[in-house]
Write a protein that holds these residues in place. Structure first.
Motif, PDB file in Angstrom:
ATOM      1  N   ASN A  63      10.509  -8.755 -14.835  1.00 11.60           N
ATOM      2  CA  ASN A  63      10.565  -9.935 -15.700  1.00 11.60           C
ATOM      3  C   ASN A  63       9.955  -9.610 -17.061  1.00 11.60           C
ATOM      4  OD1 ASN A  63       7.985  -9.705 -14.684  1.00 11.60           O
ATOM      5  ND2 ASN A  63       7.724 -11.857 -14.253  1.00 11.60           N
ATOM      6  N   GLY A  64      10.402 -10.323 -18.053  1.00 11.47           N
ATOM      7  CA  GLY A  64       9.860 -10.134 -19.381  1.00 11.47           C
ATOM      8  C   GLY A  64      10.606  -9.131 -20.240  1.00 11.47           C
ATOM      9  N   PHE A  65      11.568  -8.424 -19.675  1.00 15.73           N
ATOM     10  CA  PHE A  65      12.351  -7.473 -20.464  1.00 15.73           C
ATOM     11  C   PHE A  65      13.570  -8.186 -21.034  1.00 15.73           C
ATOM     12  CE2 PHE A  65      10.234  -4.623 -17.364  1.00 15.73           C
ATOM     13  CZ  PHE A  65       9.465  -3.928 -18.274  1.00 15.73           C
ATOM     14  N   ARG A  66      13.837  -7.970 -22.329  1.00 12.43           N
ATOM     15  CA  ARG A  66      14.944  -8.647 -23.006  1.00 12.43           C
ATOM     16  C   ARG A  66      16.206  -7.806 -23.075  1.00 12.43           C
ATOM     17  NH1 ARG A  66      10.360 -10.601 -25.995  1.00 12.43           N
ATOM     18  NH2 ARG A  66      10.471  -8.954 -27.521  1.00 12.43           N
ATOM     19  N   ALA A 122      11.472  -4.287 -23.883  1.00  9.98           N
ATOM     20  CA  ALA A 122      11.101  -5.449 -24.688  1.00  9.98           C
ATOM     21  C   ALA A 122      10.323  -4.954 -25.894  1.00  9.98           C
ATOM     22  CB  ALA A 122      10.244  -6.416 -23.884  1.00  9.98           C
ATOM     23  N   VAL A 127       7.554  -5.641 -28.232  1.00 10.93           N
ATOM     24  CA  VAL A 127       6.393  -6.518 -28.083  1.00 10.93           C
ATOM     25  C   VAL A 127       5.605  -6.708 -29.366  1.00 10.93           C
ATOM     26  CG1 VAL A 127       6.180  -6.136 -25.601  1.00 10.93           C
ATOM     27  CG2 VAL A 127       4.995  -4.603 -27.195  1.00 10.93           C
ATOM     28  N   ARG A 181       7.973  -1.843 -24.992  1.00 12.76           N
ATOM     29  CA  ARG A 181       7.464  -1.705 -23.621  1.00 12.76           C
ATOM     30  C   ARG A 181       8.670  -1.595 -22.706  1.00 12.76           C
ATOM     31  NH1 ARG A 181       6.636  -5.383 -19.686  1.00 12.76           N
ATOM     32  NH2 ARG A 181       7.048  -7.083 -21.134  1.00 12.76           N
ATOM     33  N   ASP A 226      14.169 -13.870 -27.653  1.00  6.30           N
ATOM     34  CA  ASP A 226      14.358 -13.923 -26.202  1.00  6.30           C
ATOM     35  C   ASP A 226      15.804 -13.705 -25.824  1.00  6.30           C
ATOM     36  OD1 ASP A 226      11.689 -14.275 -25.573  1.00  6.30           O
ATOM     37  OD2 ASP A 226      11.822 -16.461 -25.635  1.00  6.30           O
TER      38      ASP A 226
END
Length: 145
Positions: free
Chosen positions: A7-10, A83, A85, A95, A138
């Motif tokens: 999660n958190g990767f675009r 992502a 960051v 990241r 996002d």
């Protein structure tokens, strides 16, 4: 980072592992893992719309940290999540996480600091506001629309 999650990767890239990526124990070697991370970073800049935003600039990695969390074996496929960051005036931090599709586990993480360089002079080049928005959005594809 044994608790690597996707999660958190675009930005996402899928890669097929090759026999040539392995050592004598059929582990994917660390140089190949660095190449998988590089391929995923370059996918961020693959959409034709961002070439105009880069205005002929190139990317250079000035810092790369990779942490190996689990063995990765041939054959198979991996997913690499990325992502952005942080974005500065001429550089940005990416990241990344590398995931074994077969096992569903995280195998490695990376952090890269990239600098935008002028294509002719090789000097650092400012990141345009539109490129900054794309890198930090996002929904990166929506940011290009």
């Amino acid at each position: 980072m044994s608790a690597l999650r996707d999660n958190g990767f675009r930005f996402w890239t899928e890669e097929k592992l090759r026999n040539a990526d392995t050592d004598q124990f059929r582990h994917v070697n660390n140089a190949s893992i660095a190449t998988l991370f590089e391929a995923a970073r370059m996918e961020i800049f693959a959409p034709p719309q961002i070439h105009a935003l880069m205005n002929g600039a190139n990317l250079a990695v000035v810092r790369l940290l990779i942490e190996f969390d689990a063995e990765l074996h041939f054959p198979g496929r991996v997913r690499v999540g990325s992502a952005v960051v942080e974005v500065g005036n001429t550089s940005f931090k990416v990241r990344q996480g590398l995931f074994d599709e077969r096992q569903g586990t995280g195998c490695a993480t990376a952090e890269a600091v990239c600098v935008l360089l002028h294509g002719e002079t090789g000097r650092s080049y400012p990141i345009a506001p539109e490129l900054r928005a794309y890198l930090l959005s996002d929904d990166a594809m929506e940011a290009l629309a």
